[in-house]
Design an enzyme around this catalytic site. Structure first.
Site, short mmCIF file in Angstrom:
data_model
loop_
_atom_site.label_atom_id
_atom_site.label_comp_id
_atom_site.label_asym_id
_atom_site.label_seq_id
_atom_site.Cartn_x
_atom_site.Cartn_y
_atom_site.Cartn_z
CE LYS A 82 -3.00 3.07 0.33
NZ LYS A 82 -4.33 3.28 0.78
CB CYS A 93 -3.73 8.71 0.49
SG CYS A 93 -5.44 8.63 1.04
N1 SAJ Z 1 -1.99 14.91 -8.83
C1 SAJ Z 1 -1.18 15.70 -9.63
N2 SAJ Z 1 -0.82 15.22 -10.86
C2 SAJ Z 1 -1.27 14.02 -11.33
C3 SAJ Z 1 -2.08 13.22 -10.50
C4 SAJ Z 1 -2.44 13.69 -9.24
O1 SAJ Z 1 -0.77 16.79 -9.24
O2 SAJ Z 1 -0.91 13.69 -12.47
C5 SAJ Z 1 -2.39 15.40 -7.48
C6 SAJ Z 1 -3.91 15.59 -7.33
O3 SAJ Z 1 -4.31 16.81 -7.83
C7 SAJ Z 1 -4.06 15.48 -5.83
C8 SAJ Z 1 -2.98 14.46 -5.43
O4 SAJ Z 1 -2.08 14.40 -6.53
O5 SAJ Z 1 -3.78 16.71 -5.19
C9 SAJ Z 1 -3.50 13.07 -5.13
O6 SAJ Z 1 -4.54 12.69 -6.02
P1 SAJ Z 1 -4.69 11.24 -6.64
O7 SAJ Z 1 -5.86 11.25 -7.55
O8 SAJ Z 1 -3.41 10.82 -7.25
O9 SAJ Z 1 -4.90 10.27 -5.40
P2 SAJ Z 1 -5.85 10.25 -4.08
O10 SAJ Z 1 -5.09 10.83 -2.95
O11 SAJ Z 1 -7.21 10.79 -4.34
O12 SAJ Z 1 -6.01 8.65 -3.88
C10 SAJ Z 1 -4.84 7.83 -3.78
C11 SAJ Z 1 -4.99 6.64 -4.75
N3 SAJ Z 1 -3.71 5.96 -4.87
C12 SAJ Z 1 -3.13 5.73 -6.09
O13 SAJ Z 1 -3.63 6.12 -7.13
C13 SAJ Z 1 -1.84 4.97 -6.08
C14 SAJ Z 1 -6.07 5.69 -4.24
O14 SAJ Z 1 -6.14 4.52 -5.05
C15 SAJ Z 1 -5.79 5.28 -2.78
O15 SAJ Z 1 -6.80 4.42 -2.27
C16 SAJ Z 1 -5.77 6.55 -1.94
O16 SAJ Z 1 -4.70 7.38 -2.44
C17 SAJ Z 1 -5.57 6.16 -0.49
O17 SAJ Z 1 -6.57 6.15 0.25
O18 SAJ Z 1 -4.45 5.79 -0.10
#
Ligand code: SAJ
Length: 418
Positions: free
Chosen positions: A215, A269
């Site tokens: 994880k 996360c």
């Molecule tokens: N972000 C960027 N650029 C990108 C992708 C995301 O700047 O290309 C930013 C987003 O805007 C946001 C942050 O990253 O601020 C996180 O967003 P996210 O969509 O990547 O992830 P979370 O935090 O909503 O959810 C993550 C997920 N993990 C992965 O994709 C590996 C989810 O599957 C997990 O269950 C969750 O964390 C968790 O609970 O751990």
């Protein structure tokens, strides 16, 4: 579906993960008791309503409560399975804080019975599942636990980290593969049988430490990749290169897939979990630590851009588009956009117009006399500086003609040509 061995499941922690999980299990005909420390959460759920925002969750909870399959309480009651989904934040110095898990485990220990299964879903530092087993054994000397007695233990203990994406939780609870780590193979097999009640995808078995690390690895992988994109955006700014065009070109390579730069990484996360790895292996986790530092520094980079641009105006009117930590949700927690807005306000860089279509009122920390929560149309016409902080779909539809004669800081690249 084998739900005979699981007549009653208790979910400890009825938040963004625990409540949807409880409702989905209840929808499979199993009696579910949800336990939470918040009386407000318990009362709301018992009325068939929800205290958090997640698409389709309201209907699922309402039906589970109406059919009598889901009930919430403050005090734990006996059950066949205890599923723990409580927060694991970090404390000062980026040290993981597992005190909520410890409190949950100590609360359920008195009601444990021989044959019970205890599953940890909270994202946790390596070793936490075993610690849970130890904490329970300290309270229940009359029962044996897997860290002492291996396969013959009275209680089984496993870790099955949640992996669902906020906004898609109900769907991903069913369709995502699950990694299930048992303290013993028998613990893992029993936990797998539980997940098979509602998971349509694969449930893969491993040991508890590997599941814990899996994880943390998933979220660190994403953090490192976002950091790469963020660092590129800073380099490109210096070299006067359009980073969005650059990434589009590089991504035409069959083995390159660069993520999107942004104003920083938010949520509870991805910005947290990598620190758990750094804490476990501080000398070895060099790349993971640096990625965190790069992502944490990105809001300041955006603020410095705003500072510079605002300084060139007599009466700067700065529209900040988006406060949520990512697109099309209302979640402001750990959002870099909120931190940026706070700094712009504190430094009185100009009149601040905030656009966040998913909220009705500004959070307390942003309520100042020279700050307004406005509609997109109003702020676009009033502002002379426009900053994109969240890539909400509605922002992408803005006509380019409206943006002419404005200074744009497009931190999300939403108005770049597709
Ligand atoms: N972000 C960027 N650029 C990108 C992708 C995301 O700047 O290309 C930013 C987003 O805007 C946001 C942050 O990253 O601020 C996180 O967003 P996210 O969509 O990547 O992830 P979370 O935090 O909503 O959810 C993550 C997920 N993990 C992965 O994709 C590996 C989810 O599957 C997990 O269950 C969750 O964390 C968790 O609970 O751990």
């Amino acid at each position: 579906m084998d739900n005979k061995q699981f007549k009653r499941v208790s979910v400890i922690g009825l938040g963004y993960i625990g409540l949807p999980t409880a409702a989905v299990i209840a929808s499979r005909g199993v009696d579910v008791i949800g336990v939470d420390v918040s009386q407000h959460a318990v009362d709301t759920i018992n009325q068939g309503k929800i205290h958090i925002v997640e698409p389709d969750l309201d209907m699922l909870v309402q039906s589970a409560v109406t059919t009598g399959k889901l009930r919430a309480t403050i005090e734990p009651e006996p059950a066949d399975v205890f599923l723990i989904a409580v927060p694991t934040p970090f404390s000062d110095g980026y040290k993981p804080d597992v005190s909520y898990i410890e409190a949950a485990v100590k609360k359920i220990a008195p009601v444990l019975e021989k044959g019970n299964l205890v599953i940890l879903e909270s994202t946790s530092p390596v070793g936490t599942t075993e610690k849970m087993s130890v904490w329970m054994s300290e309270i229940r000397a009359d029962l044996s636990f897997p860290h002492q007695n291996s396969e013959q233990a009275d209680i089984q203990v496993a870790h099955c980290p949640e992996r669902v994406l906020p906004g898609y939780v109900i769907q991903e609870l069913v369709t995502n593969d699950r990694v299930i780590g048992g303290l013993t193979p028998h613990c893992a097999e029993r936990a797998k049988a539980l997940y098979k009640l509602f998971v349509k995808a694969d449930c893969i078995i491993t040991d508890a430490s590997t599941a814990e690390m899996a994880k943390l690895t998933e979220n660190s992988f994403r953090d490192v990749n976002i950091a790469f994109a963020n660092e590129l955006s800073i380099i490109c700014d210096k070299l006067n290169i359009n980073v969005w065009e650059l990434i589009k070109l590089a991504n035409r390579h069959p083995r390159v897939n660069i993520l999107k730069p942004g104003p920083g990484v938010g949520g509870h996360c991805i910005a947290v979990d990598p620190w758990f790895i750094v804490d476990s292996a501080p000398d070895e986790a060099r790349l993971i630590r640096t990625a965190r530092e790069v992502n944490e520094s990105k809001p300041e980079f955006v603020i410095s851009k705003i500072r510079k641009v605002a300084g060139a105006f007599k009466q700067p009117k700065i529209a900040l588009l988006g406060l949520a930590f990512k697109a099309d949700i209302d979640d402001l927690r750990e959002s870099p956009a909120v931190g940026i807005a706070q700094k712009v306000i504190q430094e009185t860089l100009g009149e601040v117009l905030i656009v966040e279509p998913h909220i009705n009122e500004l959070p307390e920390k942003l309520q100042e006399s020279h700050v307004k929560l406005l509609s997109l149309g109003e702020s676009l016409s009033e502002a002379n500086i426009i900053v994109t902080l969240t890539d909400h779909s509605v922002f992408k539809q803005v006509k380019q003609s409206i943006l002419q004669e404005k200074v744009i800081i497009d931190a999300r690249g939403i108005w770049e040509q597709e």
